[in-house]
Design an enzyme around this catalytic site. Structure first.
Site, mmCIF file in Angstrom:
data_model
loop_
_atom_site.group_PDB
_atom_site.id
_atom_site.type_symbol
_atom_site.label_atom_id
_atom_site.label_comp_id
_atom_site.label_asym_id
_atom_site.label_seq_id
_atom_site.Cartn_x
_atom_site.Cartn_y
_atom_site.Cartn_z
ATOM 1 N N ASP A 52 3.701 24.591 1.249
ATOM 2 C CA ASP A 52 4.198 25.605 2.177
ATOM 3 C C ASP A 52 4.433 25.007 3.559
ATOM 4 O OD1 ASP A 52 5.007 28.321 2.361
ATOM 5 O OD2 ASP A 52 3.185 28.809 3.466
ATOM 6 N N CYS A 143 11.826 35.411 1.194
ATOM 7 C CA CYS A 143 10.605 34.844 1.763
ATOM 8 C C CYS A 143 9.933 35.840 2.705
ATOM 9 C CB CYS A 143 10.917 33.535 2.489
ATOM 10 S SG CYS A 143 9.444 32.691 3.116
ATOM 11 N N TYR A 147 6.824 38.225 0.516
ATOM 12 C CA TYR A 147 5.508 37.982 1.118
ATOM 13 C C TYR A 147 4.934 39.269 1.706
ATOM 14 C CZ TYR A 147 4.808 32.954 0.734
ATOM 15 O OH TYR A 147 4.548 31.687 0.263
ATOM 16 N N TYR A 171 -0.365 38.233 5.899
ATOM 17 C CA TYR A 171 0.919 38.758 5.442
ATOM 18 C C TYR A 171 0.901 40.255 5.179
ATOM 19 C CZ TYR A 171 2.306 33.930 5.213
ATOM 20 O OH TYR A 171 2.587 32.643 5.556
ATOM 21 N N GLU A 213 10.728 31.934 -5.256
ATOM 22 C CA GLU A 213 9.402 32.359 -4.788
ATOM 23 C C GLU A 213 8.398 32.334 -5.949
ATOM 24 O OE1 GLU A 213 8.044 33.200 -1.785
ATOM 25 O OE2 GLU A 213 9.879 32.436 -0.878
#
Length: 228
Positions: A52, A143, A147, A171, A213
């Site tokens: 990441d 993204c 998330y 998140y 993802e």
């Protein structure tokens, strides 16, 4: 599938519909379920943090391109801020996670970019540079949005592992949710002004990066490395 814009179906509805099966697969993936019940091996999470960190450097570049191509000053400022935020996350949050896992940010930076990470960022960068602004927006949106949805879902359940709980809270918090709502609203606005062909092409980009993802979390679960 062909869509018509109506008062009840927004473009973001179309986008989410294109990725809904992928999102359900993400929630069921053992990496995600392991975050919640605390059984995810720390080595798998460490792999995720390293990759990441690599990912966010290129994602920040993609957001900077979106800022440069944005249709108005407010959107330019917003994407520029998000690009800076992605770099800050890479430098601060991931450094803290690496420290908790017995490593360092320098160590993470020295490790190779994995196959899935390389493929994902290459696709996003190619799309934001070569496609329309709607294409670029659709490519970077999963993204943000996935998330946020994963964080929101996991926040209600949390985790017995404090490391994973901290990631979930990052998140699932309202500040990040508000950022994502802003980008989704932009997608509705830009999508409403596009032709059906343009919307269809952007939906394909959205569905593709949503699949990336899933692949990203799966790569961490498998601790993926280059085969040769």
């Amino acid at each position: 599938m062909t869509y018509e814009l109506t008062s009840t179906i927004t473009y973001s509805d179309e986008l989410w519909d294109a990725a809904a099966p992928t999102y359900r697969a993400i929630l069921a993936h053992p990496f995600i379920t392991g975050l919640v019940d605390g059984t995810l091996p720390h080595e798998a999470f460490r792999h995720f943090v390293v990759q990441d960190s690599h990912y966010l450097r290129d994602y920040a570049r993609a957001l900077a391109v979106c800022a440069a191509r944005a249709p108005d000053d407010d959107t330019t400022r917003a994407f520029a801020s998000d690009a800076a935020g992605a770099i800050a996350a890479e430098q601060e949050m991931h450094a803290a996670f690496m420290s908790d896992l017995g490593g360092s940010a320098d160590e993470a930076a020295a490790l190779p970019v994995g196959p899935t990470t390389r493929a994902y960022t290459s696709y996003v960068l190619a799309t934001v540079y070569s496609g329309s602004f709607l294409d670029a927006l659709a490519a970077v949106l999963p993204c943000y949005w996935i998330y946020a949805r994963v964080g929101e879902d996991l926040l209600a359940r949390s985790s017995p592992d404090p490391l994973y709980r901290r990631w979930i809270e990052a998140y699932g918090n309202e500040e990040f949710q508000e950022t994502v709502r802003r980008v989704v609203t932009l997608a509705d606005r830009v999508g409403a002004e596009a032709t059906e062909g343009q919307r269809a092409r952007a939906r394909e980009h959205f569905a593709t990066t949503a699949r990336y993802e899933w692949m990203f979390w799966d790569a961490a679960w498998r601790r993926e490395s280059w085969p040769v």
